[in-house]
Design an enzyme around this catalytic site. Structure first.
Site, PDB file in Angstrom:
ATOM      1  N   GLU A 118       4.457   9.192  -0.667  1.00 24.31           N
ATOM      2  CA  GLU A 118       3.601  10.233  -0.109  1.00 24.31           C
ATOM      3  C   GLU A 118       4.499  11.136   0.738  1.00 24.31           C
ATOM      4  O   GLU A 118       5.222  10.647   1.606  1.00 24.31           O
ATOM      5  CB  GLU A 118       2.502   9.636   0.765  1.00 24.31           C
ATOM      6  CG  GLU A 118       1.570  10.735   1.254  1.00 24.31           C
ATOM      7  CD  GLU A 118       0.435  10.249   2.149  1.00 24.31           C
ATOM      8  OE1 GLU A 118       0.360   9.040   2.420  1.00 24.31           O
ATOM      9  OE2 GLU A 118      -0.356  11.110   2.564  1.00 24.31           O
ATOM     10  N   ARG A 146       7.731  -5.903   0.868  1.00 23.02           N
ATOM     11  CA  ARG A 146       8.426  -4.743   1.388  1.00 23.02           C
ATOM     12  C   ARG A 146       9.620  -5.178   2.235  1.00 23.02           C
ATOM     13  O   ARG A 146       9.689  -6.316   2.702  1.00 23.02           O
ATOM     14  CB  ARG A 146       7.484  -3.857   2.198  1.00 23.02           C
ATOM     15  CG  ARG A 146       6.887  -4.482   3.433  1.00 23.02           C
ATOM     16  CD  ARG A 146       6.131  -3.437   4.269  1.00 23.02           C
ATOM     17  NE  ARG A 146       5.287  -2.568   3.471  1.00 23.02           N
ATOM     18  CZ  ARG A 146       5.286  -1.228   3.560  1.00 23.02           C
ATOM     19  NH1 ARG A 146       6.066  -0.616   4.416  1.00 23.02           N
ATOM     20  NH2 ARG A 146       4.486  -0.507   2.817  1.00 23.02           N
ATOM     21  N   LYS A 192       6.586   5.123   8.552  1.00 26.06           N
ATOM     22  CA  LYS A 192       6.741   6.569   8.743  1.00 26.06           C
ATOM     23  C   LYS A 192       5.944   7.054   9.946  1.00 26.06           C
ATOM     24  O   LYS A 192       6.405   7.931  10.682  1.00 26.06           O
ATOM     25  CB  LYS A 192       6.269   7.302   7.487  1.00 26.06           C
ATOM     26  CG  LYS A 192       7.321   7.327   6.392  1.00 26.06           C
ATOM     27  CD  LYS A 192       6.856   8.133   5.201  1.00 26.06           C
ATOM     28  CE  LYS A 192       5.913   7.313   4.345  1.00 26.06           C
ATOM     29  NZ  LYS A 192       5.468   8.007   3.149  1.00 26.06           N
TER      30      LYS A 192
HETATM   31  P1  ATP Z   1       5.278   3.707   5.444  1.00 20.13           P
HETATM   32  O1  ATP Z   1       4.644   2.461   5.909  1.00 20.13           O
HETATM   33  O2  ATP Z   1       6.687   3.866   5.861  1.00 20.13           O
HETATM   34  O3  ATP Z   1       4.469   4.937   5.708  1.00 20.13           O
HETATM   35  P2  ATP Z   1       4.297   3.836   2.784  1.00 20.13           P
HETATM   36  O4  ATP Z   1       4.135   2.664   1.911  1.00 20.13           O
HETATM   37  O5  ATP Z   1       3.044   4.419   3.306  1.00 20.13           O
HETATM   38  O6  ATP Z   1       5.364   3.492   3.882  1.00 20.13           O
HETATM   39  P3  ATP Z   1       4.901   5.603   0.664  1.00 20.13           P
HETATM   40  O7  ATP Z   1       5.424   6.980   0.737  1.00 20.13           O
HETATM   41  O8  ATP Z   1       3.504   5.422   0.208  1.00 20.13           O
HETATM   42  O9  ATP Z   1       5.096   4.984   2.092  1.00 20.13           O
HETATM   43  O10 ATP Z   1       5.893   4.693  -0.163  1.00 20.13           O
HETATM   44  C1  ATP Z   1       6.409   5.044  -1.399  1.00 20.13           C
HETATM   45  C2  ATP Z   1       6.817   3.809  -2.134  1.00 20.13           C
HETATM   46  O11 ATP Z   1       7.794   3.109  -1.390  1.00 20.13           O
HETATM   47  C3  ATP Z   1       5.646   2.882  -2.331  1.00 20.13           C
HETATM   48  O12 ATP Z   1       5.694   2.375  -3.635  1.00 20.13           O
HETATM   49  C4  ATP Z   1       5.872   1.807  -1.311  1.00 20.13           C
HETATM   50  O13 ATP Z   1       5.343   0.594  -1.754  1.00 20.13           O
HETATM   51  C5  ATP Z   1       7.386   1.782  -1.192  1.00 20.13           C
HETATM   52  N1  ATP Z   1       7.789   1.337   0.139  1.00 20.13           N
HETATM   53  C6  ATP Z   1       7.446   1.864   1.319  1.00 20.13           C
HETATM   54  N2  ATP Z   1       7.959   1.157   2.337  1.00 20.13           N
HETATM   55  C7  ATP Z   1       8.673   0.163   1.778  1.00 20.13           C
HETATM   56  C8  ATP Z   1       9.441  -0.929   2.290  1.00 20.13           C
HETATM   57  N3  ATP Z   1       9.596  -1.120   3.607  1.00 20.13           N
HETATM   58  N4  ATP Z   1      10.033  -1.762   1.407  1.00 20.13           N
HETATM   59  C9  ATP Z   1       9.890  -1.568   0.083  1.00 20.13           C
HETATM   60  N5  ATP Z   1       9.171  -0.589  -0.464  1.00 20.13           N
HETATM   61  C10 ATP Z   1       8.563   0.275   0.364  1.00 20.13           C
HETATM   62 MG    MG Z   2       1.618   4.630   1.336  1.00 21.04          MG
END
Ligand code: ATP
Ligand code: MG
Length: 563
Positions: A37, A263, A273
């Protein structure tokens, strides 16, 4: 490109794909996607997902799409899209012409929703947010059916059309899937598919005032793109039945398989984020690319390489249970990569003036010094030597304790690549007692680094010629947080910040060979660590970031409880 070192090691996800290949599921196709995102800069956790999704595509001769999962107008922006594009590319991956946006699918998603309404599988619900929550039930109690559950298809179509047309305020209605309010899985209790949100979207502007929810948009975006394996993080495990439900009801052509993995959590930093934005907005860091940040852009600026990050992602592997990975592992990957790649040079971070009394005034010698001890191909550079030098303050002690072997009154040491020098005197500030300069004599017969009479010295220290050296600012970084898991505690994570996470040294001196260094250039400063030239460098003063120390000093300090 990263193709050459794409992971060939196995894990449970690759086992699933191997089996799918064997049975001919998806006609032997492998199509993955990385779906961020665009509401923040990508971090090292995203790198794990990038390496996994793109790595699998490379390994199986498949494809990996880059998809902006931009279904929420708040917080998304083109700046974030650009950071994602830049950083995934920098990590070494290539999505060809397959850069997609979920926001391009709004019309399709709307039509899918209409289809579900017509099938009697979705309805417009007009409960307030509070009521909806109350009706949803809990882990132990089933939910209650919405009083709007049995609206007619016509009424639902009419209301949904008018929702889209902007006739209602935010929160007045939502479109929900008609599944099962008694399901033990709360996700399946008539989840929301579309909500009204009168906000301007960074791509679609004001064309839409209803936006699809993640669970509805994600599975269908995957399906539209013909994804075969939809890899996501563990927190979506409970959403998998819903992912499948939408695709089953709509009988779409492509039904990807959702697979969840743990993760990445990394010690002494944070990976959310939302929390990283807080650090940026409160000015606790200088921006998303502050070298203290666990973002890809921060790590790049600090001097981390894509190779080191990919190596790290490969070493941590993928598993099904959450764990906290030690930051020391990442730093070791960086160190190993830098060790083979970086030229060695000399820099003095906290200078102490040294005068060699018996070295002729005005005389300058140039020493040929190798750039790398094990790699002659890296060549040599000339390092000037003269009567006045700088050494590190900590390489001299007036009253050395027993185990201190460096320079001290009456003590002889070797200058790296140069002569033996012996301390004969020092100049002190009469008021503070601070040592301002050290006087030495040198032995002209030790130019080779060895004494013809065979006498030994216990230490070799680095130095620069005072008049030839270049001024520099050097920024030293340490762990961003004082505790391994700052988000674990139930209190404000800000208070766990490490007050010593950054130290700025403004009086540093560099050997003159660094004159033409440009931002991004990486060196080992002998005995001090690995450093990378920063974009803040100017014609007057160069700025360097310490990428990583030579050894893991943190583990030792932490052991003693001094942090
Ligand atoms: P955040 O918690 O940092 O906002 P998010 O999951 O909301 O992370 P996204 O932009 O939706 O952020 O993530 C994009 C992709 O990266 C998704 O497939 C998510 O599962 C993966 N991802 C995000 N954070 C991690 C992590 N710490 N380890 C592995 N994969 C991750
Ligand atoms: Mg997300």
């Amino acid at each position: 490109m990263a193709q050459s070192n794409a992971s060939q090691s196995s894990d449970f996800i690759r086992d699933i794909i191997d089996e799918d290949m064997r049975t001919g599921k998806h006609q032997g196709r492998v199509a993955t996607r990385f779906p961020p995102e665009p509401n923040g800069y990508p971090h090292i956790g995203h790198a794990k997902s990038v390496c996994l999704n793109f790595g699998i595509a490379v390994q199986y001769g498949g494809t990996c799409n880059l998809r902006m999962d931009d279904t929420d107008p708040s917080g998304e922006s083109m700046e974030y899209v650009e950071s994602l594009i830049r950083d995934v590319k920098w990590l070494g991956f290539d999505w060809g012409d397959r850069l997609y946006y979920a926001s391009d699918y709004y019309e399709k998603l709307y039509q899918y929703a209409v289809q579900l309404i017509r099938m009697g599988k979705a309805y417009v619900c007009s409960l307030s947010a509070d009521e909806t929550r109350e009706y949803r039930g809990t882990f132990t109690e089933p939910g209650k059916e919405s009083p709007y559950l049995n609206r007619s298809v016509e009424e639902n179509l009419d209301l949904f059309t008018r929702m889209r047309a902007g006739e209602f305020d935010d929160g007045a209605h939502v479109l929900r899937a008609k599944i099962d309010m008694a399901s033990p899985n709360i996700t399946m209790r008539d989840p929301v598919m579309f909500r009204i949100k009168k906000a301007t979207h960074y791509r679609t502007g004001d064309a839409w005032c209803i936006y699809p929810m993640y669970d509805f948009a994600h599975c269908l975006s995957d399906s539209i793109e013909g994804i075969t394996h939809s890899i996501c993080t563990l927190e979506f495990e409970n959403n998998r039945p819903l992912y499948d439900w939408f695709l089953d009801q709509l009988q779409v052509e492509h039904h990807p398989q959702q697979i969840e993995f743990a993760r990445l959590n990394l010690s002494y930093t944070i990976m959310s984020k939302r929390k990283l934005i807080e650090l940026v907005e409160k000015g606790i860091v200088s921006g998303w690319d502050d070298p203290q940040m666990p973002t890809i852009s921060g790590m790049r600026r600090r001097g981390y390489t894509p190779e080191a990050i990919r190596d790290f992602c490969e070493r941590i592997g993928v598993a099904k249970n959450d764990s906290l990975v030690d930051m020391a592992l990442l730093e070791n990957c960086v160190r190993e990569d830098m060790n083979t790649k970086t030229p060695r040079v000399m820099a003095v971070l906290r200078p102490l003036r040294v005068v060699i009394d018996n070295y002729p005034e005005g005389q300058v010698e140039e020493f040929d010094c190798p750039y790398h001890p094990q790699n002659a191909e890296m060549g040599t550079r000339k390092v000037p030597f003269s009567r006045e030098l700088y050494i590190e303050q900590e390489d001299f002690m007036e009253n050395p304790p027993k185990k201190y072997h460096r320079l001290a009154p009456g003590r002889e040491v070797r200058l790296r690549y140069g002569y033996f020098v012996k301390c004969v005197n020092m100049v002190k500030d009469p008021n503070t007692g601070e040592v301002l300069a050290v006087h030495c004599t040198y032995d002209p017969d030790t130019r080779s680094g060895f004494a013809p009479d065979g006498r030994k010295v216990d230490a070799t220290i680095h130095w620069v010629s005072a008049s030839h050296s270049l001024p520099a600012e050097v920024r030293l970084y340490d762990r961003l947080f004082r505790v391994a898991n700052p988000l674990k505690e139930d209190t404000d994570f800000i208070k766990f910040l490490n007050p010593k996470s950054r130290e700025i040294l403004k009086m540093c001196r560099l050997e003159p060979s660094l004159k033409n260094a440009v931002p991004g250039d990486k060196y080992q400063f002998e005995r001090l660590g690995y450093f990378c030239a920063d974009p803040d460098s100017s014609a007057n003063i160069m700025v360097f970031n310490r990428t990583v120390t030579l050894r893991d000093t943190w583990a030792k300090i932490a052991e003693k409880g001094n942090v």
